[in-house]
Structure formats: structure tokens, C-alpha cells
Design a protein around this motif. Structure first.
Motif, PDB file in Angstrom:
ATOM      1  N   ASN A  12      -6.466  45.995  19.106  1.00 36.29           N
ATOM      2  CA  ASN A  12      -6.209  47.240  19.827  1.00 36.29           C
ATOM      3  C   ASN A  12      -4.925  47.952  19.382  1.00 36.29           C
ATOM      4  O   ASN A  12      -4.336  48.699  20.141  1.00 36.29           O
ATOM      5  N   THR A  13      -4.506  47.705  18.158  1.00 33.39           N
ATOM      6  CA  THR A  13      -3.333  48.372  17.613  1.00 33.39           C
ATOM      7  C   THR A  13      -3.718  49.774  17.157  1.00 33.39           C
ATOM      8  O   THR A  13      -4.727  49.960  16.493  1.00 33.39           O
ATOM      9  N   HIS A  14      -2.917  50.759  17.520  1.00 31.63           N
ATOM     10  CA  HIS A  14      -3.197  52.144  17.146  1.00 31.63           C
ATOM     11  C   HIS A  14      -2.241  52.650  16.074  1.00 31.63           C
ATOM     12  O   HIS A  14      -2.599  53.525  15.289  1.00 31.63           O
ATOM     13  N   GLY A  15      -1.036  52.138  16.061  1.00 32.25           N
ATOM     14  CA  GLY A  15      -0.041  52.580  15.092  1.00 32.25           C
ATOM     15  C   GLY A  15       0.835  51.431  14.645  1.00 32.25           C
ATOM     16  O   GLY A  15       1.158  50.551  15.439  1.00 32.25           O
ATOM     17  N   VAL A  16       1.195  51.440  13.355  1.00 29.58           N
ATOM     18  CA  VAL A  16       2.048  50.385  12.795  1.00 29.58           C
ATOM     19  C   VAL A  16       3.162  51.047  11.996  1.00 29.58           C
ATOM     20  O   VAL A  16       2.910  51.956  11.204  1.00 29.58           O
ATOM     21  N   ILE A  17       4.371  50.566  12.214  1.00 25.76           N
ATOM     22  CA  ILE A  17       5.530  51.029  11.473  1.00 25.76           C
ATOM     23  C   ILE A  17       6.017  49.856  10.634  1.00 25.76           C
ATOM     24  O   ILE A  17       6.455  48.841  11.183  1.00 25.76           O
ATOM     25  N   VAL A  18       5.908  49.986   9.311  1.00 26.62           N
ATOM     26  CA  VAL A  18       6.357  48.936   8.396  1.00 26.62           C
ATOM     27  C   VAL A  18       7.725  49.368   7.871  1.00 26.62           C
ATOM     28  O   VAL A  18       7.857  50.423   7.248  1.00 26.62           O
ATOM     29  N   VAL A  19       8.739  48.543   8.135  1.00 33.09           N
ATOM     30  CA  VAL A  19      10.115  48.898   7.796  1.00 33.09           C
ATOM     31  C   VAL A  19      10.632  47.979   6.696  1.00 33.09           C
ATOM     32  O   VAL A  19      10.448  46.765   6.756  1.00 33.09           O
ATOM     33  N   TYR A  20      11.287  48.588   5.709  1.00 31.84           N
ATOM     34  CA  TYR A  20      11.992  47.822   4.686  1.00 31.84           C
ATOM     35  C   TYR A  20      13.429  48.332   4.617  1.00 31.84           C
ATOM     36  O   TYR A  20      13.748  49.420   5.107  1.00 31.84           O
ATOM     37  N   LEU A  49       5.408  54.018   6.554  1.00 34.79           N
ATOM     38  CA  LEU A  49       6.357  53.177   5.839  1.00 34.79           C
ATOM     39  C   LEU A  49       7.744  53.770   6.045  1.00 34.79           C
ATOM     40  O   LEU A  49       7.935  54.978   5.866  1.00 34.79           O
ATOM     41  N   VAL A  50       8.698  52.922   6.430  1.00 36.44           N
ATOM     42  CA  VAL A  50      10.042  53.389   6.744  1.00 36.44           C
ATOM     43  C   VAL A  50      11.060  52.625   5.919  1.00 36.44           C
ATOM     44  O   VAL A  50      11.132  51.396   5.987  1.00 36.44           O
ATOM     45  N   GLY A  51      11.834  53.379   5.139  1.00 35.42           N
ATOM     46  CA  GLY A  51      12.970  52.810   4.425  1.00 35.42           C
ATOM     47  C   GLY A  51      14.207  53.043   5.273  1.00 35.42           C
ATOM     48  O   GLY A  51      14.659  54.180   5.417  1.00 35.42           O
ATOM     49  N   ASN A  52      14.735  51.991   5.844  1.00 35.67           N
ATOM     50  CA  ASN A  52      15.883  52.111   6.743  1.00 35.67           C
ATOM     51  C   ASN A  52      17.182  51.789   6.004  1.00 35.67           C
ATOM     52  O   ASN A  52      17.162  51.280   4.883  1.00 35.67           O
ATOM     53  N   GLU A  91      12.107  61.740  14.408  1.00 34.24           N
ATOM     54  CA  GLU A  91      11.038  62.423  13.693  1.00 34.24           C
ATOM     55  C   GLU A  91       9.933  61.450  13.295  1.00 34.24           C
ATOM     56  O   GLU A  91       8.750  61.760  13.389  1.00 34.24           O
ATOM     57  N   MET A  92      10.333  60.269  12.844  1.00 34.21           N
ATOM     58  CA  MET A  92       9.356  59.267  12.440  1.00 34.21           C
ATOM     59  C   MET A  92       8.507  58.819  13.634  1.00 34.21           C
ATOM     60  O   MET A  92       7.280  58.758  13.554  1.00 34.21           O
ATOM     61  N   PHE A  93       9.149  58.526  14.769  1.00 37.08           N
ATOM     62  CA  PHE A  93       8.396  58.100  15.952  1.00 37.08           C
ATOM     63  C   PHE A  93       7.479  59.211  16.462  1.00 37.08           C
ATOM     64  O   PHE A  93       6.334  58.954  16.855  1.00 37.08           O
ATOM     65  N   LEU A  94       7.958  60.451  16.446  1.00 37.72           N
ATOM     66  CA  LEU A  94       7.105  61.564  16.865  1.00 37.72           C
ATOM     67  C   LEU A  94       5.907  61.715  15.941  1.00 37.72           C
ATOM     68  O   LEU A  94       4.795  61.994  16.388  1.00 37.72           O
ATOM     69  N   SER A  95       6.126  61.533  14.659  1.00 34.45           N
ATOM     70  CA  SER A  95       5.034  61.625  13.692  1.00 34.45           C
ATOM     71  C   SER A  95       3.987  60.547  13.939  1.00 34.45           C
ATOM     72  O   SER A  95       2.781  60.827  13.913  1.00 34.45           O
ATOM     73  N   VAL A  96       4.419  59.327  14.168  1.00 31.05           N
ATOM     74  CA  VAL A  96       3.482  58.233  14.448  1.00 31.05           C
ATOM     75  C   VAL A  96       2.672  58.559  15.702  1.00 31.05           C
ATOM     76  O   VAL A  96       1.446  58.392  15.736  1.00 31.05           O
ATOM     77  N   THR A  97       3.346  59.057  16.723  1.00 32.65           N
ATOM     78  CA  THR A  97       2.663  59.416  17.970  1.00 32.65           C
ATOM     79  C   THR A  97       1.611  60.493  17.717  1.00 32.65           C
ATOM     80  O   THR A  97       0.472  60.383  18.183  1.00 32.65           O
ATOM     81  N   ARG A  98       1.985  61.522  16.960  1.00 30.17           N
ATOM     82  CA  ARG A  98       1.023  62.589  16.645  1.00 30.17           C
ATOM     83  C   ARG A  98      -0.170  62.056  15.850  1.00 30.17           C
ATOM     84  O   ARG A  98      -1.312  62.428  16.103  1.00 30.17           O
TER      85      ARG A  98
END
Length: 132
Positions: A12-20, A49-52, A91-98
Motif C-alpha cells: 500500500n505504498t503510494h510514494g517513495v523518496i530515495v535519498v543519497y 530521487l533526492v541528493g541531499n 518543494e520535493m515533498f510537495l512534488s511527491v504529494t502532487r
């Protein structure tokens, strides 16, 4: 045994944020494995994909152009963020939500009418007086 539990974790996962970590090339190398695992365990999911730690250019070891090329190949959006400086995080979290909301709307629109149940209030039949 490990794989049996992973499926439950991803259910039941809808969104995934992969961080490096942009200062650690090894963390970027692991991204492909994570994306593969997500693809194996999730039916339909929005992934970014998030480059932190993108706040000190002198420490950056994963170049933006390489990360962008990879994200394009994998079909995921790329964000370079700095949690320390609070840059691109919201911005990243809002984008994932959208993305998640758009995907849910599209999935609902694809349902055939026979799969959609409409519940409506039934009207009472007027009482008809019968003779005799």
C-alpha cells in the motif's frame, strides 16, 4: 526469509523518496539497488530521487549531471536538496504529494463503470390508497 517481510513493508505504498548523500559516492551507487527493490515490491508507486547535503560545493562528489542522467534513465525525478539550509526540501515533498494525488486520480478514472459502486439514497414510493 528477508524478502517475505519486505513485501509487507512496501504494501500500500503510494510514494517513495530515495535519498543519497551527494558527498558520498557509495550512497549513490546503492540507489540503483533501492530502486530495483521498490520496483519488485510495489505495484504502482511514485518515486523521487533526492541528493541531499548539497550545501557545500567543495565536498560534492556526486555531480548533478551524472545524477540527472541516471534519474532520467530510471524514470524518476531528481531533487538536490540541503536539509541544513532548508533548500528544495519543501518543494520535493510537495512534488511527491502532487505525483501521488495525480496517480490516484488517474487510477480512479481508469476504473470501468462496473468497478465503481455508487451509493445513492433511495426514494420512497408514494403510498397509493387502494380501494376495497
Amino acid at each position: 526469509m528477508r524478502h517475505r517481510f519486505l513485501h509487507r513493508y512496501y504494501r500500500n505504498t503510494h510514494g517513495v523518496i530515495v535519498v543519497y548523500d551527494v558527498t558520498n559516492p557509495e550512497s549513490f551507487v546503492n540507489v540503483k539497488r533501492w530502486l530495483h527493490e521498490i520496483a519488485q515490491n510495489c505495484d504502482s508507486v511514485c518515486t523521487v530521487l533526492v541528493g541531499n547535503k548539497d550545501d557545500d560545493p567543495s565536498r560534492k562528489r556526486v555531480e548533478s549531471v551524472d545524477a540527472k542522467r541516471f534519474s532520467d534513465q530510471m524514470g524518476v525525478r531528481l531533487y538536490e536538496t540541503s536539509a541544513k539550509e532548508n533548500r528544495n526540501v519543501e518543494e520535493m515533498f510537495l512534488s511527491v504529494t502532487r505525483l501521488v494525488l495525480r496517480m490516484k486520480r488517474e487510477n480512479q478514472a481508469r476504473l470501468r463503470p462496473s468497478e465503481v459502486v455508487t451509493i445513492s439514497k433511495t426514494k420512497k414510493k408514494p403510498h397509493v390508497k387502494r380501494c376495497c
